[in-house]
Design an enzyme around this catalytic site. Structure first.
Site, PDB file in Angstrom:
ATOM      1  N   TYR A  80      64.640  54.108  51.849  1.00 44.90           N
ATOM      2  CA  TYR A  80      64.518  52.843  51.138  1.00 44.90           C
ATOM      3  C   TYR A  80      64.697  51.721  52.147  1.00 44.90           C
ATOM      4  O   TYR A  80      65.812  51.381  52.529  1.00 44.90           O
ATOM      5  CB  TYR A  80      65.570  52.753  50.037  1.00 44.90           C
ATOM      6  CG  TYR A  80      65.580  51.441  49.296  1.00 44.90           C
ATOM      7  CD1 TYR A  80      64.515  51.064  48.504  1.00 44.90           C
ATOM      8  CD2 TYR A  80      66.679  50.588  49.376  1.00 44.90           C
ATOM      9  CE1 TYR A  80      64.519  49.855  47.817  1.00 44.90           C
ATOM     10  CE2 TYR A  80      66.704  49.382  48.686  1.00 44.90           C
ATOM     11  CZ  TYR A  80      65.624  49.023  47.912  1.00 44.90           C
ATOM     12  OH  TYR A  80      65.630  47.841  47.225  1.00 44.90           O
ATOM     13  N   TYR A  90      55.091  50.829  45.916  1.00 45.68           N
ATOM     14  CA  TYR A  90      56.535  50.593  45.932  1.00 45.68           C
ATOM     15  C   TYR A  90      57.203  51.396  44.817  1.00 45.68           C
ATOM     16  O   TYR A  90      56.890  51.230  43.635  1.00 45.68           O
ATOM     17  CB  TYR A  90      56.810  49.108  45.757  1.00 45.68           C
ATOM     18  CG  TYR A  90      58.192  48.682  46.184  1.00 45.68           C
ATOM     19  CD1 TYR A  90      58.421  48.192  47.465  1.00 45.68           C
ATOM     20  CD2 TYR A  90      59.264  48.747  45.309  1.00 45.68           C
ATOM     21  CE1 TYR A  90      59.682  47.782  47.867  1.00 45.68           C
ATOM     22  CE2 TYR A  90      60.530  48.339  45.692  1.00 45.68           C
ATOM     23  CZ  TYR A  90      60.742  47.857  46.977  1.00 45.68           C
ATOM     24  OH  TYR A  90      61.998  47.448  47.377  1.00 45.68           O
TER      25      TYR A  90
END
Length: 388
Positions: free
Chosen positions: A341, A297
Protein backbone atom coordinates in the site's frame (compact mmCIF):
# COMPACT_ATOMS: atom_id res chain seq x y z
CA UNK A 1 -18.57 20.03 -15.81
CA UNK A 2 -16.11 17.83 -17.67
CA UNK A 3 -13.92 19.12 -20.46
CA UNK A 4 -15.75 19.57 -23.75
CA UNK A 5 -12.72 18.67 -25.85
CA UNK A 6 -9.45 16.74 -25.52
CA UNK A 7 -6.78 18.62 -23.59
CA UNK A 8 -3.36 19.39 -25.06
CA UNK A 9 -1.22 17.35 -22.67
CA UNK A 10 -1.43 13.91 -24.26
CA UNK A 11 1.84 12.68 -25.74
CA UNK A 12 4.01 15.54 -24.47
CA UNK A 13 5.47 13.87 -21.37
CA UNK A 14 6.63 10.41 -20.36
CA UNK A 15 7.64 8.37 -17.34
CA UNK A 16 11.32 7.61 -17.81
CA UNK A 17 12.30 6.07 -14.48
CA UNK A 18 10.83 4.14 -11.56
CA UNK A 19 12.34 3.26 -8.20
CA UNK A 20 11.24 1.90 -4.86
CA UNK A 21 12.46 0.82 -1.44
CA UNK A 22 11.73 -2.53 0.11
CA UNK A 23 8.07 -2.87 1.06
CA UNK A 24 7.90 -3.90 4.71
CA UNK A 25 5.91 -3.68 7.92
CA UNK A 26 8.72 -2.09 9.95
CA UNK A 27 11.28 -0.16 7.92
CA UNK A 28 13.28 0.96 10.94
CA UNK A 29 14.09 4.17 9.07
CA UNK A 30 12.72 7.67 8.74
CA UNK A 31 10.21 8.53 6.04
CA UNK A 32 12.74 11.02 4.65
CA UNK A 33 15.29 8.22 4.24
CA UNK A 34 12.71 6.13 2.40
CA UNK A 35 11.80 9.03 0.11
CA UNK A 36 15.41 9.75 -0.79
CA UNK A 37 16.17 6.08 -1.50
CA UNK A 38 13.16 5.84 -3.82
CA UNK A 39 14.04 9.08 -5.62
CA UNK A 40 17.64 8.02 -6.17
CA UNK A 41 16.55 4.58 -7.37
CA UNK A 42 14.15 6.13 -9.90
CA UNK A 43 16.85 8.48 -11.21
CA UNK A 44 19.31 5.61 -11.54
CA UNK A 45 16.68 3.62 -13.43
CA UNK A 46 16.28 6.51 -15.86
CA UNK A 47 20.03 6.99 -16.23
CA UNK A 48 19.87 10.47 -14.72
CA UNK A 49 21.71 12.18 -11.87
CA UNK A 50 20.27 14.25 -9.01
CA UNK A 51 21.65 17.36 -10.69
CA UNK A 52 19.34 16.76 -13.66
CA UNK A 53 16.22 17.23 -11.52
CA UNK A 54 14.52 20.62 -11.38
CA UNK A 55 11.09 19.62 -10.08
CA UNK A 56 9.49 17.52 -7.33
CA UNK A 57 5.86 16.55 -6.66
CA UNK A 58 4.39 14.66 -3.72
CA UNK A 59 1.23 14.32 -1.60
CA UNK A 60 -0.01 16.80 0.99
CA UNK A 61 0.05 13.92 3.48
CA UNK A 62 3.76 13.29 2.94
CA UNK A 63 6.03 14.28 5.83
CA UNK A 64 9.09 14.86 3.63
CA UNK A 65 8.88 18.32 1.98
CA UNK A 66 10.15 18.80 -1.55
CA UNK A 67 13.02 21.08 -0.56
CA UNK A 68 14.12 18.69 2.19
CA UNK A 69 14.11 15.74 -0.19
CA UNK A 70 16.03 17.81 -2.73
CA UNK A 71 18.68 18.66 -0.17
CA UNK A 72 19.00 15.10 1.14
CA UNK A 73 19.10 13.57 -2.36
CA UNK A 74 21.73 15.95 -3.68
CA UNK A 75 19.32 17.77 -5.99
CA UNK A 76 20.21 21.39 -6.68
CA UNK A 77 17.94 24.23 -7.74
CA UNK A 78 14.22 23.62 -8.21
CA UNK A 79 12.02 25.55 -10.61
CA UNK A 80 8.85 23.57 -9.82
CA UNK A 81 7.50 21.91 -6.68
CA UNK A 82 3.96 20.90 -5.92
CA UNK A 83 1.72 18.81 -3.68
CA UNK A 84 -1.64 17.18 -4.34
CA UNK A 85 -4.35 16.66 -1.72
CA UNK A 86 -6.85 13.86 -0.91
CA UNK A 87 -4.62 10.96 0.05
CA UNK A 88 -4.50 8.17 -2.50
CA UNK A 89 -6.57 10.24 -4.89
CA UNK A 90 -3.39 12.22 -5.55
CA UNK A 91 -1.35 9.35 -7.02
CA UNK A 92 -1.91 9.84 -10.74
CA UNK A 93 -2.31 13.59 -10.25
CA UNK A 94 1.34 13.83 -9.17
CA UNK A 95 2.29 12.57 -12.64
CA UNK A 96 -0.23 14.95 -14.20
CA UNK A 97 1.36 17.87 -12.32
CA UNK A 98 4.82 16.79 -13.46
CA UNK A 99 3.66 16.31 -17.04
CA UNK A 100 2.07 19.76 -17.10
CA UNK A 101 5.31 21.28 -15.81
CA UNK A 102 7.56 19.65 -18.41
CA UNK A 103 5.08 20.25 -21.24
CA UNK A 104 4.96 23.95 -20.35
CA UNK A 105 8.73 24.21 -20.03
CA UNK A 106 8.55 25.12 -16.35
CA UNK A 107 10.81 22.16 -15.54
CA UNK A 108 12.57 19.47 -17.53
CA UNK A 109 12.93 16.54 -15.12
CA UNK A 110 10.35 16.15 -12.34
CA UNK A 111 10.35 13.35 -9.77
CA UNK A 112 7.07 12.30 -8.13
CA UNK A 113 7.45 10.47 -4.82
CA UNK A 114 5.52 9.06 -1.89
CA UNK A 115 7.10 7.62 1.25
CA UNK A 116 5.67 6.67 4.62
CA UNK A 117 5.83 4.32 7.55
CA UNK A 118 2.16 3.50 7.26
CA UNK A 119 2.43 0.29 9.28
CA UNK A 120 5.00 1.11 11.94
CA UNK A 121 4.10 4.81 12.14
CA UNK A 122 0.84 6.58 11.35
CA UNK A 123 -1.76 4.00 10.33
CA UNK A 124 -4.32 5.58 8.02
CA UNK A 125 -6.69 2.65 8.51
CA UNK A 126 -7.14 3.61 12.16
CA UNK A 127 -9.31 6.52 11.13
CA UNK A 128 -9.43 10.13 12.25
CA UNK A 129 -7.26 10.96 15.24
CA UNK A 130 -6.10 14.32 16.64
CA UNK A 131 -7.28 16.15 13.52
CA UNK A 132 -6.78 19.90 13.22
CA UNK A 133 -10.01 21.87 12.74
CA UNK A 134 -10.93 22.07 9.06
CA UNK A 135 -13.89 22.08 6.70
CA UNK A 136 -13.23 18.39 5.99
CA UNK A 137 -13.29 17.67 9.70
CA UNK A 138 -16.61 19.44 10.04
CA UNK A 139 -18.07 17.20 7.33
CA UNK A 140 -16.84 14.12 9.16
CA UNK A 141 -18.66 15.39 12.24
CA UNK A 142 -21.87 14.13 10.63
CA UNK A 143 -20.49 10.56 10.49
CA UNK A 144 -18.14 9.95 13.41
CA UNK A 145 -20.64 10.22 16.30
CA UNK A 146 -22.68 7.39 14.77
CA UNK A 147 -19.80 4.90 14.66
CA UNK A 148 -18.41 5.52 11.17
CA UNK A 149 -14.88 5.98 12.45
CA UNK A 150 -12.59 4.34 9.90
CA UNK A 151 -12.15 4.15 6.11
CA UNK A 152 -13.44 0.57 6.15
CA UNK A 153 -16.66 1.66 7.83
CA UNK A 154 -17.13 4.50 5.34
CA UNK A 155 -16.68 2.19 2.35
CA UNK A 156 -18.91 -0.47 3.93
CA UNK A 157 -21.89 1.86 3.63
CA UNK A 158 -21.52 2.06 -0.15
CA UNK A 159 -20.62 -1.62 -0.44
CA UNK A 160 -23.75 -2.71 1.40
CA UNK A 161 -25.93 -0.57 -0.83
CA UNK A 162 -24.19 -1.93 -3.95
CA UNK A 163 -24.96 -5.51 -2.92
CA UNK A 164 -28.58 -4.66 -2.10
CA UNK A 165 -29.33 -2.79 -5.33
CA UNK A 166 -27.85 -5.46 -7.60
CA UNK A 167 -28.92 -8.51 -5.58
CA UNK A 168 -25.36 -9.71 -4.98
CA UNK A 169 -23.44 -11.34 -2.14
CA UNK A 170 -20.05 -10.37 -0.68
CA UNK A 171 -18.47 -13.16 -2.74
CA UNK A 172 -18.30 -10.76 -5.70
CA UNK A 173 -15.73 -8.71 -3.79
CA UNK A 174 -13.65 -11.84 -3.30
CA UNK A 175 -12.85 -12.07 -7.00
CA UNK A 176 -10.73 -8.91 -6.69
CA UNK A 177 -8.86 -10.22 -3.66
CA UNK A 178 -8.17 -13.59 -5.30
CA UNK A 179 -6.96 -11.96 -8.52
CA UNK A 180 -4.61 -9.58 -6.72
CA UNK A 181 -3.15 -12.28 -4.53
CA UNK A 182 -2.62 -14.60 -7.51
CA UNK A 183 -0.44 -11.98 -9.16
CA UNK A 184 1.27 -11.06 -5.88
CA UNK A 185 2.20 -14.70 -5.33
CA UNK A 186 4.48 -14.47 -8.37
CA UNK A 187 5.99 -11.08 -7.45
CA UNK A 188 9.15 -11.24 -5.29
CA UNK A 189 8.67 -7.59 -4.24
CA UNK A 190 5.18 -8.27 -2.91
CA UNK A 191 4.53 -8.76 0.79
CA UNK A 192 2.31 -11.71 -0.07
CA UNK A 193 4.78 -13.30 -2.47
CA UNK A 194 4.08 -17.02 -2.64
CA UNK A 195 0.75 -16.67 -0.80
CA UNK A 196 -2.25 -16.92 -3.14
CA UNK A 197 -5.75 -17.22 -1.71
CA UNK A 198 -9.05 -18.77 -2.75
CA UNK A 199 -12.62 -17.54 -2.61
CA UNK A 200 -13.05 -19.82 0.39
CA UNK A 201 -10.17 -18.04 2.14
CA UNK A 202 -11.82 -14.73 1.41
CA UNK A 203 -15.17 -15.91 2.78
CA UNK A 204 -13.49 -17.27 5.91
CA UNK A 205 -11.62 -14.07 6.75
CA UNK A 206 -13.01 -12.09 9.66
CA UNK A 207 -15.45 -9.23 9.34
CA UNK A 208 -14.00 -5.72 9.53
CA UNK A 209 -17.16 -3.73 8.78
CA UNK A 210 -19.90 -5.73 7.09
CA UNK A 211 -19.93 -6.49 4.22
CA UNK A 212 -16.14 -5.99 4.19
CA UNK A 213 -13.90 -8.77 5.39
CA UNK A 214 -10.21 -8.61 6.22
CA UNK A 215 -9.25 -9.75 2.72
CA UNK A 216 -11.29 -6.91 1.20
CA UNK A 217 -8.98 -4.35 2.83
CA UNK A 218 -5.56 -3.27 1.60
CA UNK A 219 -2.36 -3.67 3.56
CA UNK A 220 -0.51 -1.18 5.71
CA UNK A 221 3.01 -0.74 4.38
CA UNK A 222 6.29 1.01 5.16
CA UNK A 223 8.13 2.10 2.02
CA UNK A 224 8.66 4.58 -0.75
CA UNK A 225 8.08 4.80 -4.49
CA UNK A 226 9.19 7.39 -7.01
CA UNK A 227 8.75 7.98 -10.74
CA UNK A 228 10.67 10.30 -13.06
CA UNK A 229 8.73 12.40 -15.58
CA UNK A 230 10.32 14.32 -18.42
CA UNK A 231 9.45 15.39 -21.94
CA UNK A 232 8.65 12.63 -24.40
CA UNK A 233 11.57 13.79 -26.54
CA UNK A 234 14.16 13.56 -23.76
CA UNK A 235 12.74 10.28 -22.50
CA UNK A 236 13.52 8.65 -25.85
CA UNK A 237 17.23 9.23 -25.24
CA UNK A 238 17.30 7.69 -21.77
CA UNK A 239 17.90 4.20 -20.48
CA UNK A 240 14.48 2.60 -21.02
CA UNK A 241 11.69 2.90 -23.57
CA UNK A 242 9.40 5.71 -22.35
CA UNK A 243 5.93 5.21 -20.95
CA UNK A 244 4.20 8.09 -22.69
CA UNK A 245 1.45 9.97 -20.85
CA UNK A 246 -1.37 9.66 -23.39
CA UNK A 247 -3.84 11.25 -21.00
CA UNK A 248 -3.97 12.44 -17.39
CA UNK A 249 -6.97 13.70 -15.46
CA UNK A 250 -8.33 14.69 -12.08
CA UNK A 251 -11.95 14.50 -11.04
CA UNK A 252 -14.36 15.42 -8.28
CA UNK A 253 -18.07 14.79 -8.46
CA UNK A 254 -21.11 16.76 -7.34
CA UNK A 255 -21.73 16.45 -3.63
CA UNK A 256 -18.13 15.27 -3.20
CA UNK A 257 -16.73 14.63 0.24
CA UNK A 258 -13.62 12.72 1.28
CA UNK A 259 -14.80 9.09 1.66
CA UNK A 260 -18.20 10.05 3.08
CA UNK A 261 -20.29 11.24 0.11
CA UNK A 262 -23.41 9.65 1.56
CA UNK A 263 -25.84 12.40 0.55
CA UNK A 264 -25.66 11.88 -3.18
CA UNK A 265 -28.58 10.47 -5.10
CA UNK A 266 -26.99 7.01 -5.05
CA UNK A 267 -24.17 5.06 -3.42
CA UNK A 268 -23.56 2.36 -6.02
CA UNK A 269 -21.10 4.27 -8.17
CA UNK A 270 -18.11 6.58 -8.03
CA UNK A 271 -19.00 9.85 -9.80
CA UNK A 272 -15.50 11.25 -9.30
CA UNK A 273 -14.12 8.26 -11.20
CA UNK A 274 -16.69 8.89 -13.92
CA UNK A 275 -15.32 12.42 -14.37
CA UNK A 276 -11.78 11.04 -14.74
CA UNK A 277 -12.91 8.30 -17.12
CA UNK A 278 -14.63 10.70 -19.50
CA UNK A 279 -11.58 12.95 -19.62
CA UNK A 280 -9.12 10.10 -20.14
CA UNK A 281 -11.11 8.53 -22.96
CA UNK A 282 -11.68 11.91 -24.58
CA UNK A 283 -8.04 12.99 -24.54
CA UNK A 284 -6.48 9.62 -25.37
CA UNK A 285 -9.04 8.73 -28.05
CA UNK A 286 -9.11 5.23 -26.57
CA UNK A 287 -11.95 3.09 -25.25
CA UNK A 288 -12.07 0.21 -22.76
CA UNK A 289 -11.44 -2.37 -25.50
CA UNK A 290 -8.13 -0.65 -26.30
CA UNK A 291 -6.68 -1.18 -22.80
CA UNK A 292 -4.21 -4.06 -22.45
CA UNK A 293 -3.74 -3.91 -18.68
CA UNK A 294 -5.39 -1.97 -15.86
CA UNK A 295 -3.94 -0.99 -12.50
CA UNK A 296 -6.96 -0.05 -10.41
CA UNK A 297 -6.71 1.50 -6.97
CA UNK A 298 -7.69 -1.25 -4.58
CA UNK A 299 -7.76 0.11 -1.04
CA UNK A 300 -11.08 -1.78 -0.75
CA UNK A 301 -12.36 -4.41 -3.18
CA UNK A 302 -15.89 -3.00 -3.78
CA UNK A 303 -14.47 0.18 -5.28
CA UNK A 304 -12.50 -1.83 -7.85
CA UNK A 305 -15.79 -3.18 -9.20
CA UNK A 306 -17.33 0.29 -9.28
CA UNK A 307 -14.29 1.67 -11.12
CA UNK A 308 -14.64 -0.96 -13.85
CA UNK A 309 -18.27 0.04 -14.23
CA UNK A 310 -17.55 3.79 -14.30
CA UNK A 311 -14.89 3.28 -17.00
CA UNK A 312 -17.31 1.27 -19.12
CA UNK A 313 -15.60 -2.11 -19.02
CA UNK A 314 -18.92 -3.60 -17.92
CA UNK A 315 -22.40 -2.54 -16.85
CA UNK A 316 -23.57 -1.50 -13.37
CA UNK A 317 -23.44 -4.41 -10.96
CA UNK A 318 -21.40 -6.54 -13.38
CA UNK A 319 -17.93 -5.79 -12.03
CA UNK A 320 -17.61 -9.01 -10.04
CA UNK A 321 -18.43 -11.20 -13.01
CA UNK A 322 -16.06 -9.15 -15.18
CA UNK A 323 -13.14 -9.71 -12.80
CA UNK A 324 -13.99 -13.39 -12.41
CA UNK A 325 -13.94 -13.85 -16.18
CA UNK A 326 -10.36 -12.58 -16.33
CA UNK A 327 -10.76 -10.87 -19.70
CA UNK A 328 -8.67 -7.85 -18.59
CA UNK A 329 -5.41 -8.26 -16.65
CA UNK A 330 -5.88 -6.23 -13.45
CA UNK A 331 -3.27 -5.29 -10.84
CA UNK A 332 -0.57 -7.54 -12.22
CA UNK A 333 1.83 -6.53 -9.43
CA UNK A 334 -0.61 -7.76 -6.81
CA UNK A 335 -2.16 -4.39 -6.10
CA UNK A 336 -2.29 -2.77 -2.70
CA UNK A 337 -3.99 -5.90 -1.42
CA UNK A 338 -1.07 -8.10 -2.43
CA UNK A 339 2.09 -6.10 -3.16
CA UNK A 340 2.10 -2.99 -0.98
CA UNK A 341 0.00 0.00 0.00
CA UNK A 342 1.91 3.02 -1.30
CA UNK A 343 -1.10 5.24 -1.99
CA UNK A 344 -1.15 3.97 -5.58
CA UNK A 345 2.35 5.04 -6.60
CA UNK A 346 3.52 1.41 -6.91
CA UNK A 347 0.64 0.89 -9.34
CA UNK A 348 2.05 3.56 -11.65
CA UNK A 349 5.39 1.76 -11.55
CA UNK A 350 3.73 -1.51 -12.51
CA UNK A 351 2.07 0.09 -15.52
CA UNK A 352 5.50 1.32 -16.63
CA UNK A 353 6.96 -2.18 -16.26
CA UNK A 354 4.15 -3.63 -18.32
CA UNK A 355 4.84 -1.17 -21.15
CA UNK A 356 8.57 -1.92 -20.94
CA UNK A 357 7.88 -5.64 -21.02
CA UNK A 358 9.59 -6.26 -17.68
CA UNK A 359 6.73 -7.14 -15.31
CA UNK A 360 6.97 -10.45 -13.44
CA UNK A 361 3.41 -11.04 -14.65
CA UNK A 362 3.92 -9.63 -18.12
CA UNK A 363 0.96 -9.20 -20.43
CA UNK A 364 2.22 -10.10 -23.93
CA UNK A 365 2.34 -7.06 -26.21
CA UNK A 366 1.03 -4.62 -23.61
CA UNK A 367 0.95 -1.18 -25.24
CA UNK A 368 -1.82 0.70 -23.38
CA UNK A 369 -2.21 0.82 -19.61
CA UNK A 370 -4.91 2.43 -17.49
CA UNK A 371 -3.95 3.53 -13.97
CA UNK A 372 -6.35 4.90 -11.37
CA UNK A 373 -5.90 6.62 -8.02
CA UNK A 374 -7.79 6.56 -4.74
CA UNK A 375 -11.57 6.35 -4.91
CA UNK A 376 -14.25 7.79 -2.68
CA UNK A 377 -12.20 10.99 -2.70
CA UNK A 378 -11.37 13.55 -5.40
CA UNK A 379 -9.24 11.37 -7.63
CA UNK A 380 -7.08 11.09 -10.73
CA UNK A 381 -6.07 8.70 -13.49
CA UNK A 382 -3.61 8.06 -16.29
CA UNK A 383 -3.47 6.35 -19.62
CA UNK A 384 0.11 5.38 -20.42
CA UNK A 385 1.32 3.95 -23.72
CA UNK A 386 4.38 2.77 -25.56
CA UNK A 387 6.17 5.24 -27.81
CA UNK A 388 4.70 4.22 -31.16
Amino acid sequence: MSLLRPDGLGGRAAVAGIGATEFSKDSGRSELSLAVEAVRAALDDAGLAPGDVDGLVTFTMDTSPEITVAQAAGIGELTFFSRVHYGGGAACATVQQAALAVAAGVAEVVVCYRAFNERSGRRFGSGVQRREPSAEGAALGWQLPFGLLTPASWVAMAAQRYLHVYGLTPEVFGHVAVTDRRYAANNPAAYFHGKPITLADHAASRWIAEPLRLLDCCQETDGGQAVVVTTAERARDLRHPPAVVLAAAQGAGRGQEAMTSFYRDGLTGLPETGVVARQLWQTSGLRPADVDVAVLYDHFTPFVLMQLEEFGFCGPGEGGDFVAAGALPINTHGGQLGEAYLHGMNGIAEAVRQLRGTSVNQVPGAARALVTAGTGVPTSGLVLGTDT
